[in-house]
Every structure is written in C-alpha cells, then in structure tokens.
Write a protein that holds these residues in place. Structure first.
Motif, mmCIF file in Angstrom:
data_model
loop_
_atom_site.group_PDB
_atom_site.id
_atom_site.type_symbol
_atom_site.label_atom_id
_atom_site.label_comp_id
_atom_site.label_asym_id
_atom_site.label_seq_id
_atom_site.Cartn_x
_atom_site.Cartn_y
_atom_site.Cartn_z
ATOM 1 N N GLU A 35 -17.826 -71.763 6.616
ATOM 2 C CA GLU A 35 -16.735 -70.789 6.610
ATOM 3 C C GLU A 35 -16.802 -69.881 5.386
ATOM 4 O O GLU A 35 -16.343 -68.746 5.418
ATOM 5 N N LYS A 36 -17.367 -70.401 4.308
ATOM 6 C CA LYS A 36 -17.476 -69.611 3.079
ATOM 7 C C LYS A 36 -18.819 -68.896 2.969
ATOM 8 O O LYS A 36 -19.122 -68.280 1.962
ATOM 9 N N HIS A 78 -18.111 -61.486 14.018
ATOM 10 C CA HIS A 78 -17.908 -62.766 13.334
ATOM 11 C C HIS A 78 -16.413 -63.081 13.222
ATOM 12 O O HIS A 78 -15.988 -64.213 13.458
ATOM 13 N N VAL A 79 -15.609 -62.080 12.885
ATOM 14 C CA VAL A 79 -14.158 -62.271 12.764
ATOM 15 C C VAL A 79 -13.571 -62.706 14.100
ATOM 16 O O VAL A 79 -12.835 -63.691 14.178
ATOM 17 N N THR A 122 -14.769 -66.251 14.946
ATOM 18 C CA THR A 122 -14.226 -67.291 14.070
ATOM 19 C C THR A 122 -12.740 -67.500 14.308
ATOM 20 O O THR A 122 -12.255 -68.626 14.342
ATOM 21 N N VAL A 123 -12.004 -66.412 14.469
ATOM 22 C CA VAL A 123 -10.549 -66.517 14.583
ATOM 23 C C VAL A 123 -10.130 -67.018 15.958
ATOM 24 O O VAL A 123 -9.367 -67.971 16.071
ATOM 25 N N THR A 135 -9.657 -72.785 7.686
ATOM 26 C CA THR A 135 -10.680 -71.920 8.266
ATOM 27 C C THR A 135 -10.371 -70.455 7.971
ATOM 28 O O THR A 135 -11.280 -69.673 7.660
ATOM 29 N N ALA A 136 -9.104 -70.079 8.040
ATOM 30 C CA ALA A 136 -8.706 -68.698 7.732
ATOM 31 C C ALA A 136 -9.055 -68.354 6.283
ATOM 32 O O ALA A 136 -9.630 -67.299 6.010
ATOM 33 N N LEU A 138 -12.812 -67.890 5.895
ATOM 34 C CA LEU A 138 -13.254 -66.589 6.395
ATOM 35 C C LEU A 138 -12.912 -65.480 5.401
ATOM 36 O O LEU A 138 -13.741 -64.616 5.111
ATOM 37 N N GLN A 147 -15.263 -65.689 2.518
ATOM 38 C CA GLN A 147 -16.596 -65.191 2.891
ATOM 39 C C GLN A 147 -16.626 -63.663 2.900
ATOM 40 O O GLN A 147 -17.567 -63.056 2.407
ATOM 41 N N LEU A 148 -15.590 -63.045 3.438
ATOM 42 C CA LEU A 148 -15.538 -61.583 3.483
ATOM 43 C C LEU A 148 -15.386 -60.989 2.085
ATOM 44 O O LEU A 148 -15.947 -59.931 1.788
ATOM 45 N N LYS A 193 -6.319 -61.384 12.582
ATOM 46 C CA LYS A 193 -7.156 -60.424 13.316
ATOM 47 C C LYS A 193 -6.655 -59.001 13.122
ATOM 48 O O LYS A 193 -7.434 -58.092 12.837
#
Length: 153
Positions: free
Chosen positions: A53-54, A84-85, A88-89, A97-98, A101, A104-105, A144
């Motif tokens: 996730e990271k 990817h968003v 993942t979402v 997890t949020a 993400l 990571q972004l 999102k």
C-alpha cells in the motif's frame, strides 16, 4: 529526536533511492548490527513501513544465505495512478489501506504533504463515526472524489 524505527526506515529509503534498479537486498542481521538493535526491530520496520500500500514489494528468503529484498513500485503516469486509485479503493476501503494509498501518492509526489494530511484527516475513523461497513463505504466515496479532484491538476 527520532526513534530507531524512523532511522532504519530513512536508511533503507536512502539505499533504495541510491539504487539504479530501485531495489535493495539486505541481511537482517547486518542491519540489526549497524543500528545496534534486535533483528525483530528490522522485521517490524519492514512489515509496517514497506508495504505494498505504501509502494514497496518485499520478498524474503530465510536461512543461512537469506536476504530481504525491498523494491520500490513506482506509479509511472497519471493515468496509471487513476487506475491504481480506482482499483485500490473500490466500493469500500479501511483506514489503514486508505492511509497507505495516500502515503504512496505523497511519496511519488502526486500529492503534497498538506494535501496528504487533509486527506488523512477527512478519512479518519474519528471523523467518520459510522458503523462498519457504512464507514468504509463512505470513506471510499470521499477518498475517490477527493483524489480525482486533486489528481486532475
């Protein structure tokens, strides 16, 4: 002052950044010796701060010649990030997890530190005081919508 986990994380990230392949192989015991800590501290840092996730893929081989391989998974383009968003979402997402993400972004410089902090605050379980699974569904919709708006820049 930063703690030992922060120092180990920073050291590993510097090694990865300096690597031409974006990956490193380390010996857990060597790293533990370098930081004068127990090998389980290395495991803790890797398992909590170098997750998929990271943006990291971790592979380990146990035994005499064992190693831990950490590879940075880069997000190549804005289109790939949007994909990817959405992947993942999905229809719901838990807080861990949020946050992964968002991290990571931010690491990939698609979000500023300020934007990442605002997103984390908005999707926090302290703010979304709803029962599960509704909380994860609302979090997914919020995340999102905010990411689509932010990544349209």
């Amino acid at each position: 002052m930063r703690n030992i986990s922060d120092l180990i994380e920073q050291h590993l990230k510097q090694l990865i950044q300096g690597s031409s392949s974006g990956a490193i192989e380390i010996q857990r015991s060597d790293l533990a010796d370098k930081f004068s800590c127990v090998p389980s501290q290395i495991n803790y840092v890797i398992s909590t701060r170098f997750t998929l996730e990271k943006g990291y893929f971790v592979e380990s081989k146990r035994g005499g010649g064992g190693y831990i391989r950490i590879q940075r998974v880069d997000l190549p383009s804005l289109e790939a990030v949007h994909h990817h968003v959405h992947q993942t979402v999905g229809d719901q997402i838990d807080q861990t997890t949020a946050e992964g993400l968002i991290y990571q972004l931010e690491e990939a410089r698609f979000l500023t530190l300020r934007e990442a902090n605002l997103l984390k605050a908005a999707v926090s379980r302290d703010v979304l005081q709803l029962k599960l699974p509704l909380r994860d569904e609302v979090r997914a919709k919020l995340l999102k919508a905010m990411l689509v708006a932010l990544l349209a820049k």
